[in-house]
Design a protein around this motif. Structure first.
Motif, PDB file in Angstrom:
ATOM      1  N   ALA A   1      63.349  80.224 -14.864  1.00  0.00           N
ATOM      2  CA  ALA A   1      64.106  80.484 -13.565  1.00  0.00           C
ATOM      3  C   ALA A   1      63.374  79.849 -12.280  1.00  0.00           C
ATOM      4  CB  ALA A   1      64.047  82.051 -13.392  1.00  0.00           C
ATOM      5  N   ASP A   2      64.039  79.808 -11.019  1.00  0.00           N
ATOM      6  CA  ASP A   2      63.431  79.314  -9.813  1.00  0.00           C
ATOM      7  C   ASP A   2      62.343  80.392  -9.434  1.00  0.00           C
ATOM      8  OD1 ASP A   2      62.534  78.461  -7.486  1.00  0.00           O
ATOM      9  OD2 ASP A   2      64.593  78.469  -6.604  1.00  0.00           O
ATOM     10  N   PRO A   3      60.996  80.045  -9.418  1.00  0.00           N
ATOM     11  CA  PRO A   3      59.914  80.932  -9.165  1.00  0.00           C
ATOM     12  C   PRO A   3      60.104  81.552  -7.723  1.00  0.00           C
ATOM     13  CG  PRO A   3      58.947  78.426  -9.041  1.00  0.00           C
ATOM     14  CD  PRO A   3      60.632  78.687  -9.672  1.00  0.00           C
ATOM     15  N   ALA A   4      60.559  80.782  -6.892  1.00  0.00           N
ATOM     16  CA  ALA A   4      60.950  81.241  -5.612  1.00  0.00           C
ATOM     17  C   ALA A   4      61.856  82.483  -5.596  1.00  0.00           C
ATOM     18  CB  ALA A   4      61.294  80.172  -4.522  1.00  0.00           C
ATOM     19  N   SER A   5      62.889  82.453  -6.208  1.00  0.00           N
ATOM     20  CA  SER A   5      63.695  83.499  -6.426  1.00  0.00           C
ATOM     21  C   SER A   5      62.997  84.941  -7.096  1.00  0.00           C
ATOM     22  CB  SER A   5      64.872  83.201  -7.251  1.00  0.00           C
ATOM     23  OG  SER A   5      64.399  83.412  -8.355  1.00  0.00           O
ATOM     24  N   VAL A   6      61.897  84.656  -7.807  1.00  0.00           N
ATOM     25  CA  VAL A   6      61.206  85.704  -8.464  1.00  0.00           C
ATOM     26  C   VAL A   6      60.476  86.269  -7.456  1.00  0.00           C
ATOM     27  CG1 VAL A   6      59.625  86.498 -10.195  1.00  0.00           C
ATOM     28  CG2 VAL A   6      61.298  84.746 -10.614  1.00  0.00           C
ATOM     29  N   ALA A   7      59.854  85.662  -6.307  1.00  0.00           N
ATOM     30  CA  ALA A   7      58.823  85.930  -5.596  1.00  0.00           C
ATOM     31  C   ALA A   7      59.628  86.619  -4.454  1.00  0.00           C
ATOM     32  CB  ALA A   7      58.207  84.674  -4.788  1.00  0.00           C
ATOM     33  N   PHE A   8      60.901  86.197  -4.079  1.00  0.00           N
ATOM     34  CA  PHE A   8      61.623  86.703  -3.184  1.00  0.00           C
ATOM     35  C   PHE A   8      62.162  88.165  -3.750  1.00  0.00           C
ATOM     36  CE2 PHE A   8      65.739  88.021  -1.303  1.00  0.00           C
ATOM     37  CZ  PHE A   8      65.723  87.547   0.011  1.00  0.00           C
ATOM     38  N   GLU A   9      62.335  88.244  -4.873  1.00  0.00           N
ATOM     39  CA  GLU A   9      62.685  89.639  -5.680  1.00  0.00           C
ATOM     40  C   GLU A   9      61.833  90.404  -5.773  1.00  0.00           C
ATOM     41  OE1 GLU A   9      65.816  91.296  -6.901  1.00  0.00           O
ATOM     42  OE2 GLU A   9      66.371  89.349  -6.164  1.00  0.00           O
ATOM     43  N   ALA A  10      60.679  90.081  -5.838  1.00  0.00           N
ATOM     44  CA  ALA A  10      59.400  90.880  -6.034  1.00  0.00           C
ATOM     45  C   ALA A  10      59.234  91.485  -4.518  1.00  0.00           C
ATOM     46  CB  ALA A  10      58.237  89.951  -6.327  1.00  0.00           C
ATOM     47  N   VAL A  11      59.072  90.652  -3.520  1.00  0.00           N
ATOM     48  CA  VAL A  11      59.018  91.203  -2.182  1.00  0.00           C
ATOM     49  C   VAL A  11      60.161  92.369  -1.660  1.00  0.00           C
ATOM     50  CG1 VAL A  11      58.769  90.796   0.326  1.00  0.00           C
ATOM     51  CG2 VAL A  11      57.932  89.328  -1.503  1.00  0.00           C
ATOM     52  N   LYS A  12      61.244  92.015  -2.156  1.00  0.00           N
ATOM     53  CA  LYS A  12      62.278  92.789  -1.728  1.00  0.00           C
ATOM     54  C   LYS A  12      62.293  94.257  -2.701  1.00  0.00           C
ATOM     55  CE  LYS A  12      67.243  92.871  -2.456  1.00  0.00           C
ATOM     56  NZ  LYS A  12      68.313  92.112  -3.213  1.00  0.00           N
ATOM     57  N   GLU A  13      61.874  94.228  -4.055  1.00  0.00           N
ATOM     58  CA  GLU A  13      61.724  95.411  -4.840  1.00  0.00           C
ATOM     59  C   GLU A  13      60.519  95.924  -4.212  1.00  0.00           C
ATOM     60  OE1 GLU A  13      62.778  96.690  -7.609  1.00  0.00           O
ATOM     61  OE2 GLU A  13      64.444  95.217  -7.282  1.00  0.00           O
ATOM     62  N   GLY A  14      59.418  95.588  -3.646  1.00  0.00           N
ATOM     63  CA  GLY A  14      58.153  96.138  -3.235  1.00  0.00           C
ATOM     64  C   GLY A  14      58.409  96.925  -1.907  1.00  0.00           C
ATOM     65  N   THR A  15      59.258  96.118  -1.156  1.00  0.00           N
ATOM     66  CA  THR A  15      59.722  96.819   0.012  1.00  0.00           C
ATOM     67  C   THR A  15      60.717  98.167  -0.235  1.00  0.00           C
ATOM     68  OG1 THR A  15      59.936  94.753   0.895  1.00  0.00           O
ATOM     69  CG2 THR A  15      60.850  96.496   2.302  1.00  0.00           C
ATOM     70  N   GLY A  16      61.555  97.787  -1.099  1.00  0.00           N
ATOM     71  CA  GLY A  16      62.683  98.934  -1.741  1.00  0.00           C
ATOM     72  C   GLY A  16      61.686  99.966  -2.259  1.00  0.00           C
ATOM     73  N   MET A  17      60.647 100.072  -2.988  1.00  0.00           N
ATOM     74  CA  MET A  17      59.793 100.918  -3.644  1.00  0.00           C
ATOM     75  C   MET A  17      58.755 101.455  -2.402  1.00  0.00           C
ATOM     76  SD  MET A  17      59.670  99.129  -7.407  1.00  0.00           S
ATOM     77  CE  MET A  17      58.263 100.319  -7.736  1.00  0.00           C
ATOM     78  N   GLY A  18      58.734 100.857  -1.503  1.00  0.00           N
ATOM     79  CA  GLY A  18      57.664 101.134  -0.479  1.00  0.00           C
ATOM     80  C   GLY A  18      56.213 101.020  -0.772  1.00  0.00           C
ATOM     81  N   VAL A  19      55.974 100.220  -1.560  1.00  0.00           N
ATOM     82  CA  VAL A  19      54.468  99.936  -2.177  1.00  0.00           C
ATOM     83  C   VAL A  19      53.792  99.390  -0.976  1.00  0.00           C
ATOM     84  CG1 VAL A  19      55.279 100.037  -4.504  1.00  0.00           C
ATOM     85  CG2 VAL A  19      54.898  97.608  -3.175  1.00  0.00           C
ATOM     86  N   ASP A  20      52.520  99.251  -1.200  1.00  0.00           N
ATOM     87  CA  ASP A  20      51.547  98.780  -0.175  1.00  0.00           C
ATOM     88  C   ASP A  20      51.566  97.300  -0.459  1.00  0.00           C
ATOM     89  OD1 ASP A  20      50.375 101.243   1.090  1.00  0.00           O
ATOM     90  OD2 ASP A  20      49.440 101.491  -1.078  1.00  0.00           O
ATOM     91  N   THR A  21      51.194  96.896  -1.357  1.00  0.00           N
ATOM     92  CA  THR A  21      51.006  95.450  -1.748  1.00  0.00           C
ATOM     93  C   THR A  21      51.998  94.809  -2.935  1.00  0.00           C
ATOM     94  OG1 THR A  21      48.716  96.105  -1.613  1.00  0.00           O
ATOM     95  CG2 THR A  21      49.206  93.759  -1.882  1.00  0.00           C
ATOM     96  N   VAL A  22      52.354  93.499  -2.582  1.00  0.00           N
ATOM     97  CA  VAL A  22      53.092  92.851  -3.439  1.00  0.00           C
ATOM     98  C   VAL A  22      52.196  91.597  -3.870  1.00  0.00           C
ATOM     99  CG1 VAL A  22      55.109  91.473  -4.241  1.00  0.00           C
ATOM    100  CG2 VAL A  22      55.543  93.242  -2.680  1.00  0.00           C
ATOM    101  N   LEU A  23      51.933  91.386  -5.141  1.00  0.00           N
ATOM    102  CA  LEU A  23      50.977  90.473  -5.644  1.00  0.00           C
ATOM    103  C   LEU A  23      51.824  89.201  -6.383  1.00  0.00           C
ATOM    104  CD1 LEU A  23      47.983  92.141  -7.181  1.00  0.00           C
ATOM    105  CD2 LEU A  23      48.020  90.873  -5.172  1.00  0.00           C
ATOM    106  N   ILE A  24      51.955  88.427  -6.030  1.00  0.00           N
ATOM    107  CA  ILE A  24      52.742  87.199  -6.664  1.00  0.00           C
ATOM    108  C   ILE A  24      51.783  86.091  -7.364  1.00  0.00           C
ATOM    109  CG2 ILE A  24      54.531  85.094  -6.283  1.00  0.00           C
ATOM    110  CD1 ILE A  24      54.976  86.842  -3.755  1.00  0.00           C
ATOM    111  N   ASP A  25      52.038  86.027  -8.717  1.00  0.00           N
ATOM    112  CA  ASP A  25      51.550  85.152  -9.660  1.00  0.00           C
ATOM    113  C   ASP A  25      52.298  83.772  -9.610  1.00  0.00           C
ATOM    114  OD1 ASP A  25      49.559  84.103 -11.620  1.00  0.00           O
ATOM    115  OD2 ASP A  25      50.954  84.755 -13.108  1.00  0.00           O
ATOM    116  N   THR A  26      51.530  82.792  -9.638  1.00  0.00           N
ATOM    117  CA  THR A  26      52.385  81.506  -9.448  1.00  0.00           C
ATOM    118  C   THR A  26      51.898  80.592 -10.762  1.00  0.00           C
ATOM    119  OG1 THR A  26      50.722  80.245  -8.265  1.00  0.00           O
ATOM    120  CG2 THR A  26      52.789  81.466  -7.112  1.00  0.00           C
ATOM    121  N   ALA A  27      52.821  79.718 -11.150  1.00  0.00           N
ATOM    122  CA  ALA A  27      52.476  78.868 -12.308  1.00  0.00           C
ATOM    123  C   ALA A  27      51.252  77.905 -11.868  1.00  0.00           C
ATOM    124  CB  ALA A  27      53.379  78.091 -12.527  1.00  0.00           C
ATOM    125  N   GLY A  28      50.226  77.835 -12.751  1.00  0.00           N
ATOM    126  CA  GLY A  28      49.311  76.573 -12.630  1.00  0.00           C
ATOM    127  C   GLY A  28      50.031  75.353 -12.320  1.00  0.00           C
TER     128      GLY A  28
END
Lengths: 515, 394
Positions: free
Chosen positions: B260-287
């Motif tokens: 899948a497009d990694p950018a979309s996963v990153a976007f989704e992760a930030v969105k989820e993180g915001t929705g859940m009200g967490v402190d930090t979103v950590l994004i792991d990228t491909a080597g």
């Protein structure tokens, strides 16, 4: 900061020119530069010392002092020594008399063992073997899953009785895999082990246990081309811990110079057998010492360039192109097409850097970015199909329109057209046989890169720059063509042509493939 | 036929190069992009992690409804409670000196010799080069040491140790800001509060996923809440690997399908993180190797897309301690593409010294923020220059 060896030696040798004979001080200075260059290519100190000593012995001998061009001679010695050490005896995989042949992979974490296991399996399968992959990396989370996916891609079964993630005994898995292979008639077993550190006695013990359990025919030490001075320590530790028969160098598609190859070879005496360069399964090759030597010395890497190009370019397409060239029908559209293909090969700076003889303009090269390629494309795309077919019809007002359409200026359009015509002429000559020089890169003196020419080209470039107008490539081109004629006459090809400050490695001379 | 192809290629490259250089020569019309401005000093730098007012909710279960990808029931996995970060480097010191001790010891022995002659200095330089410091920096350090010993006449071991310590600390530059900006952005100017976003980048096999997993543990230990984004959609089973890390500490992992497009996963992760009200979103990228233009573009895109919902606060480059001089080139390219804010030096528990970070820090001004010292889940520690040097000289 990262000047290449050739640049540096060029500076050193500048002072020597005209001497025709090297004093001991000259040799000292030269060797210091070579030492530095090797260290910056990540060759370990332990390997550099004996290497420099060997070069010194030869450099001080008659073969250099009597040579016509001592400086060149030293480079030649360095290159020969490098190839000598890297090449030595090259050997192929040993297959067991009674199958299955067992191959054990060992190395540090992140060296690329699992990926390599897949590549090796894929390669063996294409050679007509029936390999099986064994997941003996039960340490790293989901390493087993990764190997299964890799195995799927390679179309090779994976023996993975344990789920991994810290569960299971790798020694037992390895042992069982032999029975499995015998039962299922697999003739090669590739055991992927967990990454481990050389100083981790416990894990090294485990690796040795795995080795004793499966009695591998080949133990391959997998090492990352980017590794630095630690290569020696690590290689030694693995040598003592498990012992290995061959080395695989991975991640060669990066721009690390790969001095580790030399270090490992020098310290352990084991040959580098394979080179792995990329994430795709088929990007795997036997090791070429000559290429590695010129890579370590940073002499430009034409062979790699050519190889990559061959992969990216469609054979049929190329033949069509060649036909067009021969009939002198090469158009801007074709050029655009080529450019698109070239983009696949990576950044333009990198590609240009691979051409030998451009070291003089390294700084300028750094300025180029890939947006420039887009600008060229924009200019061509702003032309009508008719104009692309025949650039000669582009007159003043068309030029203005093209410049406006592409957001460039008229001189830029002019420059492109001029370069295109030059190149077209050259290429059609080439299609008819022979290999003329390149159109001059400003200041570089193109490929045939003689010193004289490059100086002139530089002067011409400067002059044109000060006038702020497009420079005619003529002085350089004329020289290049002359060089080419000369070269054709003595059947040598312009690449081997002498006259530069140093000699290009052999592979450039052999650039013209046997007819 | 083959060589014709080659010829065409070379010619095409030459044309492009020449034309491009021509533009450059004319240059002035097009302003060259300004060098990346000095990293903006964060107006509200985080002083204490506790200042966020958020209670530690490490055991938060992922909201099943929001899950974009099926997830194994996390509830069944027993959650581990990672140890806090304070004093980690002290605990890990022994591990560091196991491998690194030889460097400091060797140098000390050399420095406290009766006579510091040319050969000794050369040996000192060699020792530094063997630590991957690079020929240039090693030479400079030796030069400074030489001047100092001449001026101060350090002879005893203690004097030599003090001198060496001073020089080494200076080399690592303790003044750089090494705090991780991982605290939640408070609501401001009508914008709702949003999590801090950290991205982990690097070449293949340096330990990005492992570092991301360990970092999540570090953050959770310090009382933050974390969502993981598995934007490594390329490598086989990378997302699984990250999810395993996340499950152990109860961090929710956002993942996409393989390929899948990694950018979309990153976007989704930030969105989820915001929705859940967490402190930090950590994004792991491909080597990715820094030489692959296409992959580097992709990385740029991941960052740009993640930034659509705010800022990416930390971009951590993971460097393997075994990396040699190529590390500098890597750092340079990554800095250009995603503007890295910190370095994580991994695999320091081996025999490699990781000297290349000195050059990287010097050239790019990007500090080492974390060090990885082993395969254990809690073997990631904040980098403390003084403690680090002390461990070297122990």
């Amino acid at each position: 900061m990262f000047d290449t060896l050739s640049d540096r030696l060029a500076t050193t040798f500048k002072n020597l020119r005209g001497k025709g004979r090297l004093s001991p001080q000259d040799i000292d200075e030269t060797l210091r530069e070579i030492r530095r260059a090797l260290l910056e290519a990540d060759v370990s100190l332990e390997a550099v010392r004996p290497f420099i000593a060997a070069v010194r012995t030869r450099a001080e001998s008659a073969e250099v002092s009597k040579a016509l061009n001592p400086a060149q001679q030293i480079i030649k010695i360095v290159n020969e020594e490098l190839v000598g050490i890297l090449g030595g005896e090259t050997r192929r995989l040993r297959f067991a008399k009674n199958p299955p042949t067992v191959i054990l992979l060992a190395g540090l974490q992140g060296a690329g063992k699992t990926t390599l296991a897949g590549k090796l399996a894929y390669w063996l399968r294409s050679e007509g073997h029936t390999p099986v992959l064994v997941a003996a990396d039960l340490q790293r989370p989901n390493a087993v899953t990764q190997l299964q996916v890799v195995g799927d891609r390679a179309g090779v079964p994976v023996f993975a009785p344990e789920p991994g993630n810290g569960v299971g005994n790798p020694v037992k898995v390895a042992q069982d895999s032999i029975e499995f292979a015998k039962a299922k008639m697999h003739d090669v077993v590739i055991v992927d082990t967990a990454g481990r550190l050389g100083i981790d006695a416990e894990l090294m013990r485990q690796a040795a246990d795995i080795r004793d359990a499966v009695r591998p025919d080949e133990v391959l030490f997998v090492v990352d081309a980017m590794i630095g001075q630690d290569a020696v320590t690590t290689a030694q530790a693995f040598m003592d811990g498990v012992g290995f028969d061959g080395v695989v160098l991975t991640k060669l598609d990066g721009d690390a110079r790969g001095g580790a190859a030399l270090s490992v070879r020098q310290v352990t005496g084991k040959p580098v057998m394979f080179a792995s360069s990329g994430e795709k399964l088929e990007e795997f090759d036997v090791f070429h010492p000559e290429r590695m030597a010129s890579r370590i010395l940073d002499m430009g890497d034409m062979m790699t360039l050519i190889e990559q190009a061959e992969k990216a370019f469609d054979q049929a397409e190329a033949e069509k192109m060649a036909g067009k060239l021969a009939r002198n029908e090469f158009t801007l559209d074709d050029f655009l097409n080529q450019m698109e293909q070239l983009k696949k090969l990576g950044s333009m700076t990198k590609l240009l850097g691979m051409l030998p003889g451009v070291s003089g303009i390294k700084d300028q090269l750094k300025e180029i970015d890939d947006k420039d390629v887009n600008r060229i494309a924009a200019i061509i795309k702003s032309m009508t199909p008719g104009e692309r077919e025949d650039v000669k019809i582009i007159n003043g007002s068309r030029r203005q329109r093209i410049a406006r359409g592409s957001g460039t200026s008229v001189p830029e359009v002019n420059n492109l057209i001029e370069r295109f015509l030059e190149a077209k002429k050259m290429m059609s000559q080439m299609a008819k046989g022979g290999m003329p020089g390149m159109p001059g890169l400003p200041g570089a003196g193109g490929l045939g890169g003689t010193k004289r020419k490059s100086a002139k080209a530089k002067a011409a470039d400067k002059a044109s720059k000060s006038k702020g107008r497009s420079r005619s490539g003529n002085p350089a081109k004329a020289k290049a063509e002359e060089a080419a004629r000369q070269a054709r006459k003595d059947g040598n090809g312009p690449f081997g042509e002498d006259g530069g400050q140093f000699e290009l490695p052999d592979e450039f001379k052999n650039l013209l493939p046997p007819q | 036929m083959e060589f014709l192809v080659i010829g065409i290629i070379i010619a095409a490259i030459a044309i492009i190069g020449a034309t491009a250089l021509f533009y450059r020569a004319r240059g002035s019309r097009r302003p060259v992009a300004p060098p990346p401005a000095a990293p903006p000093v964060p107006a509200k730098a985080e002083d204490s992690p506790a200042g966020t007012g958020e209670t530690a909710v490490a055991e938060r279960a992922p909201p099943a409804a929001a899950a974009p990808a099926p997830e194994a029931p996390a509830a069944e996995v027993e959650l581990e409670v990672p140890e806090p970060t304070a004093g980690r480097l002290v605990r890990l010191r022994s591990r560091l000196s196991r491998s690194q001790g030889t460097l400091g010891q060797g140098l000390l022995k050399l420095l406290s010799r009766d006579k510091l002659d040319e050969a000794t200095w050369e040996e000192i330089e060699d020792t530094l080069i063997a630590a991957d410091l690079g020929v240039g920096p090693a030479g400079e350090l030796v030069e400074r040491l030489r001047t100092h010993t001449r001026v101060q006449g350090a002879r005893t071991v203690d004097e030599a140790r003090a001198l060496l310590r001073e020089e080494l600390v200076a080399l690592i530059d303790p003044t750089l800001d090494r705090t991780l900006k991982v605290a939640k952005h408070p609501a401001a100017d009508g914008a709702p509060e949003r999590p801090a976003v950290a991205m982990v980048v690097g070449v293949n096999g340096t330990g990005k996923t492992t570092t991301t997993g360990k970092l999540a543990r570090v953050l959770i230990a310090d009382g933050y809440t974390v969502v993981l984004g598995a934007a490594d959609t390329f490598r086989a089973a990378a997302a699984d690997q990250l999810q395993t890390w996340g499950q152990r500490v109860g961090a929710y992992t956002v993942r996409g399908a393989e390929g899948a497009d990694p950018a979309s996963v990153a976007f989704e992760a930030v969105k989820e993180g915001t929705g859940m009200g967490v402190d930090t979103v950590l994004i792991d990228t491909a080597g990715r190797l820094h030489t692959k233009a296409g992959l580097m573009d992709e990385l740029g895109k991941v960052k740009r897309v993640a930034e659509k919902q705010g800022t990416v606060d930390e971009v951590l480059l993971v460097l393997d301690a075994t990396t040699g001089q190529n590390g500098l080139v890597q750092a340079r390219v990554f800095a250009e593409v995603v503007d890295i804010t910190g370095i994580v030096l991994t695999k320091l528990d081996g025999t490699a010294k990781g000297g290349i970070v000195v050059a990287v820090q010097k050239e790019l001004g990007v500090p080492v923020k974390l060090v990885g010292l082993g395969e254990g889940p809690d073997d990631l520690a904040p980098f403390d220059p003084e403690a680090f040097v002390d461990a070297l000289l122990q």
